[in-house]
Design an enzyme around this catalytic site. Structure first.
Site, PDB file in Angstrom:
ATOM      1  N   GLY A 179       9.520  34.863 -74.113  1.00 59.60           N
ATOM      2  CA  GLY A 179       8.186  35.360 -73.985  1.00 59.60           C
ATOM      3  C   GLY A 179       8.393  36.186 -72.643  1.00 59.60           C
ATOM      4  O   GLY A 179       9.432  36.332 -72.152  1.00 59.60           O
ATOM      5  N   LEU A 180       6.983  36.768 -72.252  1.00 56.29           N
ATOM      6  CA  LEU A 180       6.737  37.615 -71.405  1.00 56.29           C
ATOM      7  C   LEU A 180       7.038  37.114 -69.958  1.00 56.29           C
ATOM      8  O   LEU A 180       6.758  35.801 -69.987  1.00 56.29           O
ATOM      9  CB  LEU A 180       5.382  38.190 -71.362  1.00 56.29           C
ATOM     10  CG  LEU A 180       5.147  39.196 -72.508  1.00 56.29           C
ATOM     11  CD1 LEU A 180       3.226  39.822 -72.620  1.00 56.29           C
ATOM     12  CD2 LEU A 180       5.810  40.615 -72.388  1.00 56.29           C
ATOM     13  N   SER A 181       7.232  37.707 -68.954  1.00 48.07           N
ATOM     14  CA  SER A 181       7.391  37.382 -67.628  1.00 48.07           C
ATOM     15  C   SER A 181       5.956  36.615 -67.292  1.00 48.07           C
ATOM     16  O   SER A 181       4.787  37.311 -67.686  1.00 48.07           O
ATOM     17  CB  SER A 181       7.553  38.450 -66.764  1.00 48.07           C
ATOM     18  OG  SER A 181       7.661  38.071 -65.193  1.00 48.07           O
ATOM     19  N   GLY A 182       5.989  35.591 -66.715  1.00 48.40           N
ATOM     20  CA  GLY A 182       4.473  34.996 -66.471  1.00 48.40           C
ATOM     21  C   GLY A 182       3.998  34.144 -67.619  1.00 48.40           C
ATOM     22  O   GLY A 182       3.110  33.568 -67.558  1.00 48.40           O
ATOM     23  N   SER A 183       4.518  33.947 -68.587  1.00 47.42           N
ATOM     24  CA  SER A 183       4.173  33.295 -69.962  1.00 47.42           C
ATOM     25  C   SER A 183       4.205  31.743 -69.778  1.00 47.42           C
ATOM     26  O   SER A 183       3.820  31.086 -70.673  1.00 47.42           O
ATOM     27  CB  SER A 183       4.717  33.906 -71.096  1.00 47.42           C
ATOM     28  OG  SER A 183       6.050  33.593 -71.401  1.00 47.42           O
ATOM     29  N   GLY A 184       5.247  31.510 -68.760  1.00 41.41           N
ATOM     30  CA  GLY A 184       5.148  29.862 -68.609  1.00 41.41           C
ATOM     31  C   GLY A 184       6.645  29.335 -69.154  1.00 41.41           C
ATOM     32  O   GLY A 184       6.956  28.196 -69.073  1.00 41.41           O
ATOM     33  N   LYS A 185       7.728  30.390 -69.201  1.00 39.27           N
ATOM     34  CA  LYS A 185       8.982  29.663 -69.770  1.00 39.27           C
ATOM     35  C   LYS A 185       9.744  29.015 -68.905  1.00 39.27           C
ATOM     36  O   LYS A 185      10.129  27.655 -69.221  1.00 39.27           O
ATOM     37  CB  LYS A 185       9.797  31.319 -69.938  1.00 39.27           C
ATOM     38  CG  LYS A 185       9.493  32.275 -70.964  1.00 39.27           C
ATOM     39  CD  LYS A 185      10.343  33.133 -71.031  1.00 39.27           C
ATOM     40  CE  LYS A 185      10.739  33.904 -69.866  1.00 39.27           C
ATOM     41  NZ  LYS A 185       9.446  34.709 -69.209  1.00 39.27           N
ATOM     42  N   SER A 186       9.868  29.220 -67.598  1.00 38.30           N
ATOM     43  CA  SER A 186      10.485  28.572 -66.493  1.00 38.30           C
ATOM     44  C   SER A 186       9.874  27.041 -66.195  1.00 38.30           C
ATOM     45  O   SER A 186      10.469  25.872 -66.314  1.00 38.30           O
ATOM     46  CB  SER A 186      10.597  29.139 -65.270  1.00 38.30           C
ATOM     47  OG  SER A 186      11.280  30.296 -65.362  1.00 38.30           O
ATOM     48  N   SER A 214      14.312  37.430 -72.963  1.00 42.79           N
ATOM     49  CA  SER A 214      15.021  37.930 -74.081  1.00 42.79           C
ATOM     50  C   SER A 214      14.144  38.803 -75.004  1.00 42.79           C
ATOM     51  O   SER A 214      13.691  38.304 -76.084  1.00 42.79           O
ATOM     52  CB  SER A 214      15.606  36.815 -74.762  1.00 42.79           C
ATOM     53  OG  SER A 214      14.829  35.578 -74.771  1.00 42.79           O
TER      54      SER A 214
END
Ligand SMILES: Nc1ncnc2c1ncn2[C@@H]1O[C@H](COP(=O)(O)OS(=O)(=O)O)[C@@H](OP(=O)(O)O)[C@H]1O
Ligand SMILES: Nc1ncnc2c1ncn2[C@@H]1O[C@H](COP(=O)(O)OP(=O)(O)O)[C@@H](O)[C@H]1O
Length: 314
Positions: free
Chosen positions: A144-151, A218
């Site tokens: 997902g985009l940066s800031g989408s909450g992946k981490s 990715s």
């Protein structure tokens, strides 16, 4: 739920600038008393016969070192890695074993630029490790985009599974760029290499029996699908953080969108660099009625999937 506020420090590691060591933490219940431990291992495949041991012998003598049988896989020339790398307890059937103690000369392979290499096989396999851990090794690939909450999701998921006594390991794009991938920039070819390397490392973790959580932007479909192809059917679980750009940009926890909009970061994903959303993710997480579920709820969605698909038992 309380989200601890974190202070981020911008760093330049090798060729990457503006990356952060991410460790968002949420207050979650302490892990339960469920502990990992050793147990008697049931014979899990026909390999017992192969090594001339009965099931009982395998059960009782497993902790003593078994003589490792080094074997090489069928020669696959010119990078047909998927055949060479296939693992799993049922993979013996079609695989010739070159016993190094015997007379046969191991068959050599050429994989990429590596010539004259041999696949060494050990008697302790993925399914044995899974038996020990009482789980199935797999890769949960969060994109997902940066800031989408992946981490944040990766962390909540790691904690949630840990609390259930499951062994996980997080490969976060930001973090891996602090070490293994410090030589990579955000140019398209470097991002592709970043994805490839993380895919290969994730595969090793899955082979170790670990539930590996990879969280990286990715952005390219082809590279994500190539990582999927490294694993056995079903062992790559793609989770798409389907969060609109404007939401990610409003969050902007590291101030990177602001810098990208100001032209101070070039080639920022979603701004002036592409993001190709997945077409067939196992799990899509998106907003409901304009609101996003809490990270713990999102993690529970993924954990329920793992449970239903049988990944939380051997
Ligand atoms: N140009 C550009 N584009 C996107 N992101 C950038 C860029 N420069 C730095 N960063 C920071 O690096 C993090 C992304 O690293 P990844 O390894 O996940 O990216 S990628 O998969 O190789 O595209 C990303 O972290 P997340 O916000 O956690 O996604 C950013 O903080
Ligand atoms: N489910 C969620 N609901 C609301 N805000 C969230 C959620 N998950 C993450 N966030 C917030 O969004 C921001 C970006 O999260 P982060 O996990 O760093 O994203 P990424 O790793 O994709 O860049 C952070 O400020 C985080 O607290």
């Amino acid at each position: 739920m309380i989200v601890r506020s974190l202070r981020f420090k911008m760093t330049t590691i090798g060729k990457c600038s503006s990356i952060y060591r991410t460790s968002p933490e949420f207050d979650l219940p302490e892990p339960s008393s469920g502990k990992l431990g050793f147990q008697k291992l049931p014979a899990c495949n026909s390999r017992d016969k192969l090594f001339g041991l009965s099931s009982t012998e395998v059960k009782t003598s497993f902790v003593a070192p078994l003589r490792a049988i080094e074997a090489s896989r069928k020669a696959h020339v010119n990078g047909k890695a998927e055949n060479v790398h296939r693992t799993g307890c049922d993979s013996n059937d079609d695989m010739p074993i070159n016993d190094c103690h015997g007379d046969s000369i191991p068959q050599m392979s050429t994989i990429g630029n590596s010539t004259n290499i041999v696949w060494h096989k050990c008697t302790v396999e993925k399914c044995d490790r899974e038996e020990l851990l009482q789980q199935r090794g797999c890769v949960i690939w969060i994109t997902g985009l940066s800031g989408s909450g992946k981490s944040t999701l990766a962390c909540a998921l790691g904690r949630g599974l840990h609390a259930r006594g499951k062994l996980t390991y997080i490969l976060d794009g930001d973090n891996v760029r602090h070490g293994l991938n410090r030589d990579l920039s955000f140019r398209a070819e470097d991002r592709a290499e970043n994805i490839r390397r993380i895919g290969e490392v994730a595969k090793l973790f899955a082979d170790a029996g670990v539930i590996c959580i990879a969280s990286l932007i990715s952005p390219y479909r082809k590279e994500r699908d190539a990582c999927r192809a490294l694993l056995a059917e079903g062992d790559f679980i793609e989770v798409f953080m389907d969060v609109p750009l404007h939401v990610c940009e409003a969050r902007d926890p590291k101030g990177l969108y602001k810098l990208a909009r100001a032209g101070k970061i070039k080639g920022f994903t979603g701004i002036d660099d592409p993001y190709e959303p997945p077409l067939n993710s196992e799990i899509v997480l998106h907003q409901n009625r304009g609101l996003f579920d809490s990270p713990n709820d999102l993690a529970d969605t993924v954990i329920s999937y793992l449970d239903e698909e049988g990944y939380l038992k051997a």
